[in-house]
Design an enzyme around this catalytic site. Structure first.
Site, PDB file in Angstrom:
ATOM      1  N   TYR A 158       1.017  -1.314   0.210  1.00 27.26           N
ATOM      2  CA  TYR A 158      -0.467   0.597  -0.511  1.00 27.26           C
ATOM      3  C   TYR A 158       0.897   1.400  -0.166  1.00 27.26           C
ATOM      4  CZ  TYR A 158      -3.535   3.362   1.240  1.00 27.26           C
ATOM      5  OH  TYR A 158      -4.686   4.614   1.865  1.00 27.26           O
ATOM      6  N   LYS A 162       0.958   4.256  -2.574  1.00 28.64           N
ATOM      7  CA  LYS A 162       0.897   5.508  -2.813  1.00 28.64           C
ATOM      8  C   LYS A 162       2.243   6.764  -2.850  1.00 28.64           C
ATOM      9  CE  LYS A 162      -3.345   5.193  -2.076  1.00 28.64           C
ATOM     10  NZ  LYS A 162      -4.749   5.433  -3.075  1.00 28.64           N
TER      11      LYS A 162
HETATM   12  P1  NAD Z   1     -13.853   2.832   0.368  1.00 21.36           P
HETATM   13  O1  NAD Z   1     -12.932   1.836   1.246  1.00 21.36           O
HETATM   14  O2  NAD Z   1     -14.842   3.745   1.567  1.00 21.36           O
HETATM   15  O3  NAD Z   1     -13.814   3.428  -0.868  1.00 21.36           O
HETATM   16  C1  NAD Z   1     -12.861   3.176  -1.722  1.00 21.36           C
HETATM   17  C2  NAD Z   1     -13.612   2.803  -3.389  1.00 21.36           C
HETATM   18  O4  NAD Z   1     -13.300   2.506  -4.202  1.00 21.36           O
HETATM   19  C3  NAD Z   1     -14.645   1.765  -2.876  1.00 21.36           C
HETATM   20  O5  NAD Z   1     -16.025   2.149  -3.784  1.00 21.36           O
HETATM   21  C4  NAD Z   1     -14.375  -0.122  -3.845  1.00 21.36           C
HETATM   22  O6  NAD Z   1     -15.276  -0.518  -4.494  1.00 21.36           O
HETATM   23  C5  NAD Z   1     -13.693   1.155  -5.117  1.00 21.36           C
HETATM   24  N1  NAD Z   1     -12.784   0.012  -5.427  1.00 21.36           N
HETATM   25  C6  NAD Z   1     -11.778  -0.487  -5.040  1.00 21.36           C
HETATM   26  N2  NAD Z   1     -11.093  -1.074  -5.912  1.00 21.36           N
HETATM   27  C7  NAD Z   1     -11.143  -0.625  -6.912  1.00 21.36           C
HETATM   28  C8  NAD Z   1     -11.446  -1.273  -8.786  1.00 21.36           C
HETATM   29  N3  NAD Z   1     -10.171  -2.176  -8.691  1.00 21.36           N
HETATM   30  N4  NAD Z   1     -11.793  -0.524  -9.204  1.00 21.36           N
HETATM   31  C9  NAD Z   1     -12.703   0.371  -9.121  1.00 21.36           C
HETATM   32  N5  NAD Z   1     -13.239   0.617  -8.431  1.00 21.36           N
HETATM   33  C10 NAD Z   1     -12.501   0.214  -6.349  1.00 21.36           C
HETATM   34  O7  NAD Z   1     -11.895   3.647   1.057  1.00 21.36           O
HETATM   35  P2  NAD Z   1     -11.690   5.512   1.206  1.00 21.36           P
HETATM   36  O8  NAD Z   1     -10.905   5.387   2.475  1.00 21.36           O
HETATM   37  O9  NAD Z   1     -12.468   6.087   1.065  1.00 21.36           O
HETATM   38  O10 NAD Z   1     -10.166   5.697   0.220  1.00 21.36           O
HETATM   39  C11 NAD Z   1     -10.312   6.361  -1.218  1.00 21.36           C
HETATM   40  C12 NAD Z   1      -9.430   6.554  -0.891  1.00 21.36           C
HETATM   41  O11 NAD Z   1      -8.311   7.158  -0.636  1.00 21.36           O
HETATM   42  C13 NAD Z   1      -8.467   5.129  -1.584  1.00 21.36           C
HETATM   43  O12 NAD Z   1      -7.676   5.306  -2.421  1.00 21.36           O
HETATM   44  C14 NAD Z   1      -7.821   5.429  -0.263  1.00 21.36           C
HETATM   45  O13 NAD Z   1      -5.749   4.780  -0.235  1.00 21.36           O
HETATM   46  C15 NAD Z   1      -7.450   6.916   0.278  1.00 21.36           C
HETATM   47  N6  NAD Z   1      -6.816   7.021   1.082  1.00 21.36           N
HETATM   48  C16 NAD Z   1      -8.345   6.656   2.405  1.00 21.36           C
HETATM   49  C17 NAD Z   1      -7.470   6.857   4.003  1.00 21.36           C
HETATM   50  C18 NAD Z   1      -8.925   7.080   5.587  1.00 21.36           C
HETATM   51  O14 NAD Z   1      -8.738   7.826   6.382  1.00 21.36           O
HETATM   52  N7  NAD Z   1      -9.592   6.460   4.457  1.00 21.36           N
HETATM   53  C19 NAD Z   1      -6.372   7.719   4.417  1.00 21.36           C
HETATM   54  C20 NAD Z   1      -5.158   7.718   3.184  1.00 21.36           C
HETATM   55  C21 NAD Z   1      -5.644   7.079   1.620  1.00 21.36           C
END
Ligand code: NAD
Length: 253
Positions: A158, A162
């Protein structure tokens, strides 16, 4: 809350990972600011439900089922979005997956999958969107992570993915900035979403290491990240290109 801001009138936007968390909140925020929105997610039913809600609120929205790691599916989804929305001005790459494990136990299959979705997926969508974004000028906002800034234990794939998203962001900023396409990324940390709230640590993990990656003040919701993404997508950020914006409650300060 967009507080009546309408910075994105007449803009067409494509958001990946639209069905949940930060992607979903971004669709809602940029729609509230006037954008037409293509909601792209591998979960087509959830994307469809969101697009329906946005249409009911008066937004021109379309749902597109697409796995961002698939070249064919991405090219088809971007073409369909451009055809439906009549162009493309904003791209938000939020689709992502996370898995914690001890690095010496990581499988090549899972490593490859995380890189394929988080990094290669971001590249594939950018590649398909760039010819359209260059037509009238555009803005790409990639969703990286604090994992690219501060070491997260048990998340080698991961964190590497990133870090790659950050490198891709600055590369695109330099390569396409003069053609009117800005590329920035947000680095969220501690945002309450299904991804964040459901992660599991591997057996034997020392929870003390987790304290390094807790927000300084408190957890925040995905709408707090969506507001920053909407700013970067808008002309208010016209001179912001190649920037990493932490949305992490001072976690990495
Ligand atoms: P989440 O799991 O709520 O949403 C992720 C979405 O991506 C889901 O709807 C899922 O179906 C979709 N997805 C996954 N694989 C996919 C694919 N192969 N093709 C198309 N869609 C796909 O997670 P989130 O927390 O909203 O994460 C969103 C982004 O933010 C991610 O890139 C995550 O790495 C990043 N992020 C989140 C946090 C946090 O604290 N939540 C922190 C750092 C980074």
């Amino acid at each position: 809350m967009s507080d009546g801001l309408r910075r994105l009138e007449d803009r067409a936007a494509l958001v990946t990972g639209a069905a949940s968390g930060i992607g979903r909140a971004t669709c809602e925020r940029i729609a509230a600011e006037g954008a037409r929105v293509a909601c792209v997610d591998r979960d087509g039913d959830a994307a469809e439900a969101l697009a329906k809600e946005l249409v009911e609120r008066g937004t021109d929205a379309i749902a597109l089922a697409c796995d961002v790691s698939s070249e064919d599916q991405v090219d088809r989804a971007v073409d369909a979005a451009v055809e439906h929305l009549g162009g493309l001005h904003i791209l938000v790459n939020s689709a992502g997956i996370l898995h914690f494990t001890h690095t010496h136990e990581e499988t090549l299959e899972r490593w490859n999958r995380i890189l394929a979705v988080n990094l290669t997926g971001t590249f594939l969508v950018c590649r398909a969107a760039l010819p359209h974004l260059q037509k009238d000028g555009g803005s790409i906002v990639n969703v990286s992570s604090t994992a690219a800034l501060r070491a997260h234990a048990w998340a080698a794939a991961y964190s590497a993915s990133k870090g790659g998203v950050q490198a891709l962001t600055v590369e695109l900023a330099i390569e396409y900035g003069r053609q009117g396409v800005r590329t920035n990324c947000v680095c969220p940390g501690g945002i309450t979403t299904p991804m964040h709230d459901s992660f599991e640590l591997p057996e034997g993990a020392d929870p003390k290491l987790l304290q390094r990656i807790m927000p300084f003040d408190r957890m925040r919701g995905p709408e707090d990240c969506a507001g920053v993404i909407a700013f970067l997508a808008s002309d208010d950020a016209a001179h912001v290109n190649g920037e990493f914006v932490r949305v992490d409650g001072a976690m990495c300060t």
